[in-house]
Design a protein around this motif. Structure first.
Motif, mmCIF file in Angstrom:
data_model
loop_
_atom_site.group_PDB
_atom_site.id
_atom_site.type_symbol
_atom_site.label_atom_id
_atom_site.label_comp_id
_atom_site.label_asym_id
_atom_site.label_seq_id
_atom_site.Cartn_x
_atom_site.Cartn_y
_atom_site.Cartn_z
ATOM 1 N N TRP A 17 0.836 -1.212 0.000
ATOM 2 C CA TRP A 17 0.000 0.000 0.000
ATOM 3 C C TRP A 17 0.861 1.250 0.000
ATOM 4 N N LEU A 18 1.894 1.279 0.849
ATOM 5 C CA LEU A 18 2.740 2.468 0.944
ATOM 6 C C LEU A 18 3.576 2.658 -0.313
ATOM 7 N N ALA A 19 3.895 1.583 -1.014
ATOM 8 C CA ALA A 19 4.678 1.695 -2.253
ATOM 9 C C ALA A 19 3.965 2.531 -3.302
ATOM 10 N N GLU A 20 2.646 2.664 -3.181
ATOM 11 C CA GLU A 20 1.867 3.435 -4.141
ATOM 12 C C GLU A 20 1.574 4.849 -3.647
ATOM 13 N N ARG A 21 2.194 5.235 -2.535
ATOM 14 C CA ARG A 21 1.934 6.552 -1.963
ATOM 15 C C ARG A 21 3.246 7.240 -1.608
ATOM 16 N N ASP A 22 3.281 8.543 -1.778
ATOM 17 C CA ASP A 22 4.524 9.274 -1.575
ATOM 18 C C ASP A 22 4.299 10.677 -1.021
ATOM 19 N N PHE A 23 3.186 10.862 -0.319
ATOM 20 C CA PHE A 23 2.901 12.145 0.316
ATOM 21 C C PHE A 23 2.308 11.873 1.690
ATOM 22 N N GLY A 24 2.851 12.534 2.696
ATOM 23 C CA GLY A 24 2.354 12.328 4.051
ATOM 24 C C GLY A 24 2.649 13.528 4.925
ATOM 25 N N LEU A 35 3.089 21.855 21.263
ATOM 26 C CA LEU A 35 2.567 21.083 20.145
ATOM 27 C C LEU A 35 3.724 20.702 19.220
ATOM 28 N N PRO A 36 3.612 19.575 18.529
ATOM 29 C CA PRO A 36 4.654 19.220 17.562
ATOM 30 C C PRO A 36 4.537 20.068 16.299
ATOM 31 N N VAL A 37 5.592 20.068 15.509
ATOM 32 C CA VAL A 37 5.561 20.677 14.187
ATOM 33 C C VAL A 37 5.138 19.598 13.192
ATOM 34 N N VAL A 38 4.153 19.925 12.365
ATOM 35 C CA VAL A 38 3.608 18.973 11.396
ATOM 36 C C VAL A 38 3.815 19.545 9.996
ATOM 37 N N VAL A 39 4.506 18.785 9.142
ATOM 38 C CA VAL A 39 4.875 19.277 7.817
ATOM 39 C C VAL A 39 4.331 18.341 6.740
ATOM 40 N N PRO A 40 3.386 18.783 5.923
ATOM 41 C CA PRO A 40 2.975 17.984 4.763
ATOM 42 C C PRO A 40 4.132 17.938 3.762
ATOM 43 N N THR A 41 4.422 16.755 3.236
ATOM 44 C CA THR A 41 5.590 16.652 2.358
ATOM 45 C C THR A 41 5.538 15.418 1.463
ATOM 46 N N HIS A 42 6.149 15.569 0.278
ATOM 47 C CA HIS A 42 6.452 14.412 -0.539
ATOM 48 C C HIS A 42 7.667 13.698 0.040
ATOM 49 N N PHE A 43 7.776 12.406 -0.243
ATOM 50 C CA PHE A 43 8.908 11.628 0.237
ATOM 51 C C PHE A 43 9.134 10.443 -0.693
ATOM 52 N N LEU A 72 7.879 11.204 13.286
ATOM 53 C CA LEU A 72 6.869 10.263 12.816
ATOM 54 C C LEU A 72 6.447 10.707 11.425
ATOM 55 N N LEU A 73 6.486 9.789 10.475
ATOM 56 C CA LEU A 73 5.955 10.048 9.140
ATOM 57 C C LEU A 73 4.666 9.260 9.010
ATOM 58 N N THR A 74 3.575 9.968 8.792
ATOM 59 C CA THR A 74 2.272 9.302 8.753
ATOM 60 C C THR A 74 1.589 9.554 7.411
ATOM 61 N N VAL A 75 0.998 8.489 6.886
ATOM 62 C CA VAL A 75 0.279 8.550 5.616
ATOM 63 C C VAL A 75 -1.108 7.964 5.844
ATOM 64 N N ILE A 76 -2.126 8.642 5.338
ATOM 65 C CA ILE A 76 -3.501 8.137 5.448
ATOM 66 C C ILE A 76 -4.203 8.316 4.107
ATOM 67 N N ASP A 77 -4.982 7.309 3.727
ATOM 68 C CA ASP A 77 -5.671 7.376 2.435
ATOM 69 C C ASP A 77 -6.811 6.346 2.440
ATOM 70 N N ASP A 78 -7.539 6.318 1.340
ATOM 71 C CA ASP A 78 -8.641 5.365 1.149
ATOM 72 C C ASP A 78 -9.626 5.427 2.311
ATOM 73 N N HIS A 131 12.004 9.263 -8.916
ATOM 74 C CA HIS A 131 10.718 8.699 -8.506
ATOM 75 C C HIS A 131 9.546 9.468 -9.103
ATOM 76 N N PHE A 132 9.583 10.783 -8.991
ATOM 77 C CA PHE A 132 8.431 11.596 -9.385
ATOM 78 C C PHE A 132 8.432 11.975 -10.862
ATOM 79 N N GLU A 133 9.613 11.978 -11.504
ATOM 80 C CA GLU A 133 9.700 12.389 -12.904
ATOM 81 C C GLU A 133 10.514 11.386 -13.723
ATOM 82 N N PRO A 134 10.147 10.124 -13.736
ATOM 83 C CA PRO A 134 10.922 9.167 -14.524
ATOM 84 C C PRO A 134 10.908 9.554 -16.002
ATOM 85 N N GLY A 135 12.076 9.547 -16.612
ATOM 86 C CA GLY A 135 12.154 9.916 -18.019
ATOM 87 C C GLY A 135 12.136 11.406 -18.270
#
Length: 206
Positions: A17-24, A35-43, A72-78, A131-135
């Motif tokens: 599942w995570l292999a198909e996702r790259d933003f968290g 409070l913690p610092v929370v950063v949306p990011t590609h990875f 902590l890197l967290t990803v949520i989807d579906d 990863h993001f721009e193959p070719g």
């Protein structure tokens, strides 16, 4: 995060599942912060135990990471909402039904290494570009040549080493198969993108 036994995910499941996702969201708590610092990011995740990314130098995440190099890197989807009448067991009182949410999430606990060496930062950027721009027509990043050389001080790289994983796939695993199929039919009828993905998970996990 609460993970009931029926919602837990095996390594093969969450890795696929995570292999198909790259933003968290990268979450850094530092020490003694309100409070913690929370950063949306590609990875980019290597599928095993290493994550790479880069962020702008003015990002507020650097201070808590310097205080404590853990994140902590967290990803949520579906994810989708299951109305109370759908979630009521067959023969139950719909007027007293309890709604729920279906979702998948993976949380990676990580040791953090901040990367400031220009050549190492260039390698991280090249990995992300591959990863993001193959070719892509974009040339490899040149840490010692302009314009890349001028831009390099404006970012810092991060290498995250995964030390723990919590994965949860909440798709009615505590219900009998017939009821899950009924919910899956309703999800198909409602038909949003998330509904279709959630339906596939619910049926696959029976």
């Amino acid at each position: 995060m609460l993970v009931h036994p029926w919602d837990s995910a095996e390594d093969d499941e969450w890795r696929a599942w995570l292999a198909e996702r790259d933003f968290g969201q990268l979450i850094a708590g530092g020490r003694d912060r309100d409070l913690p610092v929370v950063v949306p990011t590609h990875f980019v995740f290597d599928g095993e135990r290493t994550v790479w990314l880069h962020l702008a130098r003015p990002n507020p995440v650097w201070e808590p990471l310097e205080e404590r190099p853990r994140a902590l890197l967290t990803v949520i989807d579906d994810y989708t909402y299951i109305p109370s009448d759908w979630n009521t067991a067959p023969g139950g009182a719909v007027e007293r039904g309890v709604p729920t949410s279906y979702y998948a999430t993976v949380q990676l606990a990580c040791d953090v290494r901040v990367v400031d060496d220009p050549a190492e930062k260039a390698a991280i950027l090249d990995r992300q570009l591959a990863h993001f721009e193959p070719g892509s027509a974009r040339l490899p990043v040149a840490a010692e040549e302009d314009p890349d050389r001028r831009l390099m001080p404006g970012i810092r790289g991060l290498q995250l080493t995964v030390t723990g994983v919590r994965a949860k796939f909440k798709y009615g695993g505590n219900k009998d198969a017939a009821h899950v199929r009924e919910i899956a039919d309703r999800l198909e009828e409602r038909g949003t993108r998330a509904d279709i993905a959630a339906r596939q998970h619910a049926l696959r996990r029976r």
